[in-house]
Design a protein around this motif. Structure first.
Motif, PDB file in Angstrom:
ATOM      1  N   VAL A   1       0.850  -1.234  -0.057  1.00  0.00           N
ATOM      2  CA  VAL A   1       0.123   0.017   0.019  1.00  0.00           C
ATOM      3  C   VAL A   1       0.768   1.186   0.098  1.00  0.00           C
ATOM      4  O   VAL A   1       2.197   1.210   0.313  1.00  0.00           O
ATOM      5  N   PRO A   2       0.201   2.526  -0.389  1.00  0.00           N
ATOM      6  CA  PRO A   2       1.263   3.609  -0.440  1.00  0.00           C
ATOM      7  C   PRO A   2       1.599   4.118   1.035  1.00  0.00           C
ATOM      8  O   PRO A   2       0.939   3.279   1.768  1.00  0.00           O
ATOM      9  N   VAL A   3       2.440   4.922   1.118  1.00  0.00           N
ATOM     10  CA  VAL A   3       3.049   5.178   2.407  1.00  0.00           C
ATOM     11  C   VAL A   3       2.036   6.216   3.116  1.00  0.00           C
ATOM     12  O   VAL A   3       1.772   5.745   4.447  1.00  0.00           O
ATOM     13  N   SER A   4       1.428   7.131   2.956  1.00  0.00           N
ATOM     14  CA  SER A   4       0.802   8.078   3.672  1.00  0.00           C
ATOM     15  C   SER A   4      -0.080   8.827   2.778  1.00  0.00           C
ATOM     16  O   SER A   4      -0.148   9.543   1.659  1.00  0.00           O
ATOM     17  N   LEU A   5      -1.149   9.260   3.313  1.00  0.00           N
ATOM     18  CA  LEU A   5      -2.087  10.324   3.005  1.00  0.00           C
ATOM     19  C   LEU A   5      -2.076  11.726   3.165  1.00  0.00           C
ATOM     20  O   LEU A   5      -2.687  12.502   2.228  1.00  0.00           O
ATOM     21  N   ARG A   6      -0.935  12.016   3.736  1.00  0.00           N
ATOM     22  CA  ARG A   6      -0.541  13.224   4.076  1.00  0.00           C
ATOM     23  C   ARG A   6      -0.403  14.334   2.879  1.00  0.00           C
ATOM     24  O   ARG A   6      -0.733  15.367   2.714  1.00  0.00           O
ATOM     25  N   THR A   7      -0.093  13.398   1.769  1.00  0.00           N
ATOM     26  CA  THR A   7       0.302  14.444   0.526  1.00  0.00           C
ATOM     27  C   THR A   7      -0.872  14.521  -0.439  1.00  0.00           C
ATOM     28  O   THR A   7      -0.333  14.671  -1.691  1.00  0.00           O
TER      29      THR A   7
ATOM     30  N   CYS B   1     -10.520   6.541  -9.263  1.00  0.00           N
ATOM     31  CA  CYS B   1     -10.127   7.677  -8.729  1.00  0.00           C
ATOM     32  C   CYS B   1      -8.537   7.458  -8.842  1.00  0.00           C
ATOM     33  O   CYS B   1      -8.142   6.470  -8.730  1.00  0.00           O
ATOM     34  N   THR B   2      -7.717   8.516  -9.221  1.00  0.00           N
ATOM     35  CA  THR B   2      -6.233   8.282  -9.032  1.00  0.00           C
ATOM     36  C   THR B   2      -5.737   9.022  -7.790  1.00  0.00           C
ATOM     37  O   THR B   2      -6.576  10.272  -7.612  1.00  0.00           O
ATOM     38  N   THR B   3      -4.580   8.764  -7.438  1.00  0.00           N
ATOM     39  CA  THR B   3      -3.882   9.495  -6.413  1.00  0.00           C
ATOM     40  C   THR B   3      -2.754  10.707  -6.937  1.00  0.00           C
ATOM     41  O   THR B   3      -2.363  10.432  -8.070  1.00  0.00           O
ATOM     42  N   GLN B   4      -2.308  11.368  -6.034  1.00  0.00           N
ATOM     43  CA  GLN B   4      -1.264  12.280  -6.412  1.00  0.00           C
ATOM     44  C   GLN B   4       0.105  11.330  -6.052  1.00  0.00           C
ATOM     45  O   GLN B   4       1.174  11.774  -6.898  1.00  0.00           O
TER      46      GLN B   4
ATOM     47  N   HIS C   1      -3.970  15.821  -1.894  1.00  0.00           N
ATOM     48  CA  HIS C   1      -4.807  17.199  -1.836  1.00  0.00           C
ATOM     49  C   HIS C   1      -5.815  17.040  -2.694  1.00  0.00           C
ATOM     50  O   HIS C   1      -6.470  18.117  -2.460  1.00  0.00           O
ATOM     51  N   LEU C   2      -5.838  16.557  -3.680  1.00  0.00           N
ATOM     52  CA  LEU C   2      -6.900  16.673  -4.761  1.00  0.00           C
ATOM     53  C   LEU C   2      -7.845  15.603  -4.459  1.00  0.00           C
ATOM     54  O   LEU C   2      -9.078  15.697  -5.392  1.00  0.00           O
ATOM     55  N   LEU C   3      -8.056  14.229  -3.842  1.00  0.00           N
ATOM     56  CA  LEU C   3      -9.254  13.524  -3.763  1.00  0.00           C
ATOM     57  C   LEU C   3     -10.345  14.116  -3.121  1.00  0.00           C
ATOM     58  O   LEU C   3     -10.299  15.123  -2.434  1.00  0.00           O
ATOM     59  N   GLU C   4     -11.376  13.978  -3.654  1.00  0.00           N
ATOM     60  CA  GLU C   4     -12.769  14.327  -2.940  1.00  0.00           C
ATOM     61  C   GLU C   4     -12.722  13.986  -1.637  1.00  0.00           C
ATOM     62  O   GLU C   4     -12.243  12.980  -1.081  1.00  0.00           O
ATOM     63  N   THR C   5     -13.344  14.836  -0.874  1.00  0.00           N
ATOM     64  CA  THR C   5     -13.328  14.799   0.557  1.00  0.00           C
ATOM     65  C   THR C   5     -13.818  13.291   1.161  1.00  0.00           C
ATOM     66  O   THR C   5     -13.260  12.789   1.939  1.00  0.00           O
TER      67      THR C   5
END
Length: 752
Positions: free
Chosen positions: A326-332, A501-504, A334-338
């Protein structure tokens, strides 16, 4: 209550490891600088676990390339061809994984890690192999680093039976080395005494069917290791499931701790077993392979049932498996729907979930935090995007004729040859060409709004123009547009399909410095616009040779994504397949006569539990056929698979009914083709004739020998000539000479 994770992502929150490795390989940074970054990432990983409230910090799980390669290196298992190079330490380590360009020494094989998209480097046993534990292993170094920072440490080590089982052998039986391997493990355990609170020996091989020999050596190994003096307590660690017939050797191992993956094993099976009174149980209740928040109330109910049987003092809470998936962190992000971001949990968040669950079990939780956590799960499941009636209706209306081409392969082949007029041993590539710095730069500028859409389109067309010209000059028979517009073979399509959806920054390690950014399936999927047709049409306008259109298949789109947990995998696969079916029909209408639908994930998705395989394969193959069967018989359908052992499912691969299948075969020197010969695979095959994951350039003679060997297994009329995978990770300076040598080899074979 003790809490821990089985492992933590190595790549860093901003892919620091990838950047450091590639800089080192290019000679831009020193070995010392690489080690500094490595130690910084290790320390940050340990700090993250501690700040999340975990009581035990996992050390030894960090790797510069792959943990199985690390173990082989620790044990001195270095193939003779690398010993002859004179390389030492770090240079030797990377040569094992990437090959040694200067002396044309090929890399060790690479295979998928069980049913995941992670790749491991396959250790090699030879008659001349000598097992000797390294003077100082990376496991000891990382354990000492964590201990020096004041943490209570759990050392993570690949288990001896899994290590040997996943290895290959040449001129000797690998199990002949079992005693030497066990002795080396004994020594390593003794070195960790006083440094690690316990040692995690990982044996995911317990999720597979074991031979009698494997079971006997398993029992022997753990009998010796548990009876050894001066060692830390051992946690025998299973994950990805636990086969019923392996439960006896698991529970009778006499290790002080056992870890079980409850996301792949029904907890009721666990409750039915007699767990020794002096054994503590680590419960893997937080899923290490998905990105959705855990339903803590549901998890608590399961844990309490186990607690009623064993007592709280015998329980540890953990992730189901390593969090490298899984990815490391959600901290970065900023563009995903809330509502979507609130429903996700990456590695950092999963560490906190473990601590939250422990606090709930002990009655010390903050009820407001738990209430908010649970409400986020509910909000995602009730969102309008999660259910679209027109999509569900289309699935219900599927008919059997939609899963088949109108004519059998032999008849289609004659029709296709009339259209294509290809020579013997036709040459092509798998699809992608180098993703240069300039391409990545322009893509980022476009995403940031710093260049216009028209400027970006013009740039991509220039790249396609170059790629077509290069292929024509090289002399390839079937061209591709090179995919310069695509960031990734899955993410690109996910960005265009509603329901995804995609992540940053949701990067996950695939192998070494190779990272992927799996998209997330959160709702019903459908095609609302063209996915790639405009680029294929443009490429075809530049040449008279056929341009092969490239799509990613439904099973790979599914398996290389994080998938919603409220709908069956089968139904999601059919939704994707219908979207791709619409795309293939449009591409064909625009003039394409060859379409490749890549399915590298079909084999890796095979359930480890044999009883579940037929059910999976039935819907997986049907999904591919649903996507590929809407075209005319004159349209040639290709598919691509890589880094898999096909022997178990060769009959199912034939059921896909692709006109041409291309596979990875260069690292195994065409050994994989024996399966296709024994089964008498009916359709055409393109075995990879050179390894694109190594920087070395194969010679014409080397490629020709591989083609000759392939022709021993497969009729020459059925053979295609191609690299073993896409070329996006290579430089043009490597690609052009390698492809020229490949084309020359094919031309010489035609003369013969």
């Amino acid at each position: 209550m003790e809490t821990h994770v089985i492992g933590f992502p190595r790549i860093g929150p901003n892919r620091e490891l990838k950047k450091a490795l590639e800089s080192y390989w290019k000679g831009q940074t020193t070995e010392h600088q690489l080690k500094e970054i490595k130690n910084k990432l290790i320390s940050e990983n340990h700090k993250t676990q501690a700040e999340a409230g975990l009581s035990l910090i996992t050390a030894g799980d960090f790797s510069l390339y792959d943990h199985i390669l690390d173990m082989a290196f620790n044990l001195g298992l270095i193939p003779e061809r690398f010993q002859k190079t004179g390389l030492q330490d770090t240079e030797l380590y990377f040569a094992l994984a990437r090959g040694y360009k200067r002396e044309n020494t090929p890399a060790q094989a690479m295979l998928k890690w069980f049913d995941t998209n992670y790749h491991y480097i396959v250790p090699e046993f030879e008659k001349k192999s000598v097992i000797k534990l390294k003077e100082k292993t990376h496991i000891e170094e990382q354990t000492e680093l964590a201990k020096s920072n004041g943490y209570r440490v759990k050392a993570a080590i690949p288990g001896p039976i899994t290590f040997i089982s996943l290895s290959t052998e040449t001129d000797i039986c690998k199990w002949d080395f079992a005693d030497d391997i066990i002795e080396a493990y004994q020594e390593l355990l003794s070195r960790l005494a006083g440094k690690a609170e316990l040692v995690q020996l990982e044996e995911p091989i317990l999720a597979t069917e074991l031979t009698r020999q494997q079971k006997n050596i398993f029992q022997k190994a753990y009998d010796i290791l548990t009876k050894a003096e001066n060692r830390p307590p051992i946690m025998l660690t299973s994950y990805f499931g636990l086969r019923e017939e392996n439960t006896e050797i698991f529970f009778s191992s006499e290790t002080e701790y056992l870890h079980i993956d409850l996301c792949r094993t029904d907890y009721r099976r666990l409750l039915s077993k007699n767990i020794p009174d002096n054994t503590k149980l680590s419960v893997g209740i937080i899923d290490g392979r998905n990105i959705w928040k855990t339903d803590l109330n549901q998890a608590l109910g399961i844990i309490q049932k186990i607690e009623n049987k064993l007592g709280r003092n015998r329980l540890l809470l953990s992730s189901s498996c390593s969090l490298i998936h899984v990815p490391v962190s959600l901290r970065t992000e900023h563009l995903l729907e809330t509502y979507l971001k609130n429903s996700l949990s990456f590695a950092e968040e999963k560490c906190r979930e473990i601590s939250l669950l422990a606090s709930m079990l002990e009655g010390k939780e903050d009820k407001n935090i738990i209430k908010e956590h649970q409400s986020h799960i509910k909000e995602r499941l009730q969102h309008p995007a999660s259910r679209i009636e027109s999509v569900r209706k289309r699935i219900k209306e599927l008919t059997e004729d939609m899963f088949s081409r109108t004519k059998p392969f032999e008849e289609r082949k004659k029709i296709q040859q009339e259209y294509l007029n290809l020579p013997l041993y036709p040459t092509t590539t798998i699809g992608s060409f180098p993703q240069t710095k300039e391409i990545r730069k322009q893509r980022q500028l476009y995403k940031k709004g710093e260049i216009s859409k028209q400027e970006y389109i013009q740039f991509i067309k220039q790249q396609i123009n170059r790629i077509i010209k290069e292929q024509e000059q090289i002399g390839l028979d079937v061209l591709v547009h090179g995919e310069p517009e695509r960031n990734d073979m899955v993410e690109y399509f996910a960005e265009l399909l509603p329901g995804y959806c995609t992540t940053q920054n949701g990067w996950v390690q695939s192998y070494g410095s190779r990272c992927v950014k799996p998209p997330i399936i959160h709702g019903d999927i459908y095609r609302s616009r063209s996915l790639s047709g405009e680029w294929i049409k443009y490429a075809q306008s530049l040449t008279k040779k056929p341009v092969k259109a490239m799509l990613t298949g439904p099973v790979t789109m599914l398996k290389w994504s994080f998938v919603r947990d409220d709908l069956s995998m089968e139904e999601v696969a059919y939704q994707i397949a219908l979207a791709l079916r619409d795309e293939t029909k449009e591409i064909e209408k625009e003039g394409s006569t060859i379409i490749q639908i890549d399915e590298p994930a079909i084999r890796e998705g095979l359930p480890l539990e044999k009883a579940e395989r037929e059910k999976y394969l039935k819907w997986a193959i049907k999904a591919f056929r649903l996507a590929s069967s809407g075209v005319k018989d004159s349209t040639q359908i290709h598919t691509h698979m890589c880094y898999s052992d096909f022997a178990e499912i060769i009959n199912w691969i034939a059921e896909m009914d692709a006109d041409v299948i291309s596979i990875e075969a260069s690292r195994s020197k065409m050994e994989l083709l024996k399966t296709f010969e024994e089964y008498q695979y009916p359709n055409d095959i393109g075995p990879g004739v050179y390894d694109v994951h190594s920087p070395r350039i194969p010679t014409t003679e080397e490629i020709k020998k591989l083609i000759e060997r392939a022709a021993k297994y497969i009729k020459k009329e059925k053979l295609w000539i191609n690299p073993d995978c896409g070329l996006k990770t290579r430089d043009w300076a490597e690609v052009i000479p390698a492809l020229k040598n490949m084309v020359t080899a094919a031309q010489e074979m035609r003369k013969q």
